[in-house]
Design a protein around this motif. Sequence first.
Motif, PDB file in Angstrom:
ATOM      1  N   GLY A  59      52.885  -0.260  24.153  1.00  0.00           N
ATOM      2  CA  GLY A  59      52.646  -0.893  25.443  1.00  0.00           C
ATOM      3  C   GLY A  59      53.548  -0.259  26.480  1.00  0.00           C
ATOM      4  N   GLU A  60      52.990   0.180  27.607  1.00  0.00           N
ATOM      5  CA  GLU A  60      53.721   0.956  28.600  1.00  0.00           C
ATOM      6  C   GLU A  60      53.538   0.386  30.003  1.00  0.00           C
ATOM      7  N   ASN A  61      54.596   0.485  30.800  1.00  0.00           N
ATOM      8  CA  ASN A  61      54.540   0.151  32.215  1.00  0.00           C
ATOM      9  C   ASN A  61      53.921   1.333  32.946  1.00  0.00           C
ATOM     10  N   LEU A  62      52.658   1.229  33.253  1.00  0.00           N
ATOM     11  CA  LEU A  62      51.930   2.374  33.799  1.00  0.00           C
ATOM     12  C   LEU A  62      52.434   2.777  35.181  1.00  0.00           C
ATOM     13  N   ALA A  63      52.995   1.833  35.930  1.00  0.00           N
ATOM     14  CA  ALA A  63      53.505   2.159  37.262  1.00  0.00           C
ATOM     15  C   ALA A  63      54.683   3.127  37.201  1.00  0.00           C
ATOM     16  N   ALA A  64      55.339   3.204  36.044  1.00  0.00           N
ATOM     17  CA  ALA A  64      56.479   4.102  35.895  1.00  0.00           C
ATOM     18  C   ALA A  64      56.070   5.521  35.514  1.00  0.00           C
ATOM     19  N   SER A 100      59.847 -12.998   9.453  1.00  0.00           N
ATOM     20  CA  SER A 100      59.279 -13.144  10.793  1.00  0.00           C
ATOM     21  C   SER A 100      59.973 -12.174  11.736  1.00  0.00           C
ATOM     22  N   LEU A 101      59.511 -12.157  12.973  1.00  0.00           N
ATOM     23  CA  LEU A 101      60.142 -11.370  14.028  1.00  0.00           C
ATOM     24  C   LEU A 101      60.501 -12.303  15.175  1.00  0.00           C
ATOM     25  N   PRO A 102      61.610 -12.074  15.842  1.00  0.00           N
ATOM     26  CA  PRO A 102      61.950 -12.915  16.996  1.00  0.00           C
ATOM     27  C   PRO A 102      61.065 -12.584  18.191  1.00  0.00           C
ATOM     28  N   ALA A 103      60.789 -13.588  19.014  1.00  0.00           N
ATOM     29  CA  ALA A 103      60.038 -13.365  20.245  1.00  0.00           C
ATOM     30  C   ALA A 103      60.902 -12.559  21.211  1.00  0.00           C
ATOM     31  N   ILE A 104      60.268 -11.617  21.904  1.00  0.00           N
ATOM     32  CA  ILE A 104      60.980 -10.741  22.844  1.00  0.00           C
ATOM     33  C   ILE A 104      60.490 -10.958  24.271  1.00  0.00           C
ATOM     34  N   ASP A 105      59.191 -10.857  24.443  1.00  0.00           N
ATOM     35  CA  ASP A 105      58.519 -10.922  25.741  1.00  0.00           C
ATOM     36  C   ASP A 105      57.072 -11.253  25.438  1.00  0.00           C
ATOM     37  N   PRO A 106      56.401 -12.081  26.232  1.00  0.00           N
ATOM     38  CA  PRO A 106      55.038 -12.487  25.882  1.00  0.00           C
ATOM     39  C   PRO A 106      54.079 -11.335  25.586  1.00  0.00           C
ATOM     40  N   VAL A 107      54.110 -10.300  26.406  1.00  0.00           N
ATOM     41  CA  VAL A 107      53.187  -9.181  26.207  1.00  0.00           C
ATOM     42  C   VAL A 107      53.618  -8.320  25.018  1.00  0.00           C
ATOM     43  N   VAL A 108      54.918  -8.083  24.898  1.00  0.00           N
ATOM     44  CA  VAL A 108      55.417  -7.311  23.756  1.00  0.00           C
ATOM     45  C   VAL A 108      55.112  -8.052  22.450  1.00  0.00           C
ATOM     46  N   ASP A 109      55.333  -9.367  22.438  1.00  0.00           N
ATOM     47  CA  ASP A 109      55.014 -10.156  21.247  1.00  0.00           C
ATOM     48  C   ASP A 109      53.539 -10.037  20.901  1.00  0.00           C
ATOM     49  N   LEU A 110      52.696 -10.021  21.914  1.00  0.00           N
ATOM     50  CA  LEU A 110      51.259  -9.961  21.684  1.00  0.00           C
ATOM     51  C   LEU A 110      50.859  -8.631  21.061  1.00  0.00           C
ATOM     52  N   ILE A 138      42.397   3.675  20.625  1.00  0.00           N
ATOM     53  CA  ILE A 138      41.851   2.854  21.696  1.00  0.00           C
ATOM     54  C   ILE A 138      42.873   2.810  22.819  1.00  0.00           C
ATOM     55  N   SER A 139      42.436   3.131  24.024  1.00  0.00           N
ATOM     56  CA  SER A 139      43.272   3.058  25.219  1.00  0.00           C
ATOM     57  C   SER A 139      42.825   1.863  26.055  1.00  0.00           C
ATOM     58  N   LEU A 140      43.783   0.994  26.399  1.00  0.00           N
ATOM     59  CA  LEU A 140      43.495  -0.159  27.265  1.00  0.00           C
ATOM     60  C   LEU A 140      44.344  -0.055  28.526  1.00  0.00           C
ATOM     61  N   ARG A 141      43.692   0.011  29.649  1.00  0.00           N
ATOM     62  CA  ARG A 141      44.398  -0.011  30.933  1.00  0.00           C
ATOM     63  C   ARG A 141      44.192  -1.382  31.562  1.00  0.00           C
ATOM     64  N   VAL A 142      45.284  -1.994  32.010  1.00  0.00           N
ATOM     65  CA  VAL A 142      45.226  -3.375  32.494  1.00  0.00           C
ATOM     66  C   VAL A 142      45.849  -3.484  33.876  1.00  0.00           C
ATOM     67  N   GLY A 165      60.698   5.272  25.228  1.00  0.00           N
ATOM     68  CA  GLY A 165      61.730   5.505  26.220  1.00  0.00           C
ATOM     69  C   GLY A 165      61.972   4.284  27.085  1.00  0.00           C
ATOM     70  N   VAL A 166      63.066   4.324  27.829  1.00  0.00           N
ATOM     71  CA  VAL A 166      63.446   3.197  28.681  1.00  0.00           C
ATOM     72  C   VAL A 166      62.599   3.151  29.951  1.00  0.00           C
ATOM     73  N   ARG A 167      62.338   4.303  30.526  1.00  0.00           N
ATOM     74  CA  ARG A 167      61.684   4.362  31.848  1.00  0.00           C
ATOM     75  C   ARG A 167      60.345   3.646  31.884  1.00  0.00           C
ATOM     76  N   THR A 168      59.550   3.760  30.848  1.00  0.00           N
ATOM     77  CA  THR A 168      58.200   3.186  30.873  1.00  0.00           C
ATOM     78  C   THR A 168      58.080   1.920  30.023  1.00  0.00           C
ATOM     79  N   ARG A 169      59.207   1.341  29.662  1.00  0.00           N
ATOM     80  CA  ARG A 169      59.189   0.129  28.835  1.00  0.00           C
ATOM     81  C   ARG A 169      58.448  -0.999  29.559  1.00  0.00           C
ATOM     82  N   LEU A 170      57.662  -1.750  28.804  1.00  0.00           N
ATOM     83  CA  LEU A 170      56.763  -2.761  29.371  1.00  0.00           C
ATOM     84  C   LEU A 170      57.330  -4.168  29.226  1.00  0.00           C
ATOM     85  N   SER A 171      57.036  -5.003  30.220  1.00  0.00           N
ATOM     86  CA  SER A 171      57.289  -6.439  30.137  1.00  0.00           C
ATOM     87  C   SER A 171      56.123  -7.178  30.772  1.00  0.00           C
TER      88      SER A 171
END
Length: 229
Positions: A117-122, A93-103, A22-26, A174-180
């Motif tokens: 999860g990817e930063n599509l702008a990158a 458990s896992l520690p919280a990192i970022d709201p979207v990454v946690d989700l 499943i591909s989700l573009r947001v 990779g680092v370049r497209t990492r999402l937050s």
Amino acid sequence: MSAFLPSISPEIATIAPGFRAISLRVEAATLTVPELGAQQLQEACRFVQNGGAAWADAHLQAWAEVFRAFGAKPQRTPCSAEALRKRVLRDGSLPAIDPVVDLYNAISLRYAIPVGGENLAAYIGQPRLVVADGSESFDTMKEGQAALESPERGEVVWRDEQGVTCRRWNWRQGVRTRLSAADPQMWFILESLPAMPLEALQQAGAELAQRIAQMMPGSHIESSLLTLA
């Protein structure tokens, strides 16, 4: 939204017959419920500790077999869903990192499915799932410093026109497209093998879209099923 067409190389069919995703573009709206990610992550960790999804063991074992099929060693570099599950079973458990990454990690745990999860702008061009020839560039961090490396020849990777965005299919991003949560253009990929029911894959995608809409009301979300056919 402009045309968005992630693709899967035909070579993948010989490595993972029946693969689908499943591909989700947001197009993300303002983050208004940041606590939702950590809440969902905590609930998913409890779910895994209580046994998890009925198909979890079979699906993660199928991913281990696929990793072996392209030369990876799943005991050392497991699929992302297996790595998360092992941490939860070990640490509770896992520690919280970022709201979207946690989700999206919560969805991965609850459904025993690799979720990226990817930063599509990158991205430069469209995402492509391919078999690497070994000459591609992958940006990462080593001992706290930015570094470049290349995948092994025959390794399955996600890439764009600039280079590899995720090594060993879904093992390391990779680092370049990492999402937050601060990124306005997001792309999520939920990757499934036939050991996971198709209905469960579709449910996982629908739940991720629903939670994103709750976290960032007004977001525009496009969902599509990617297959080998």
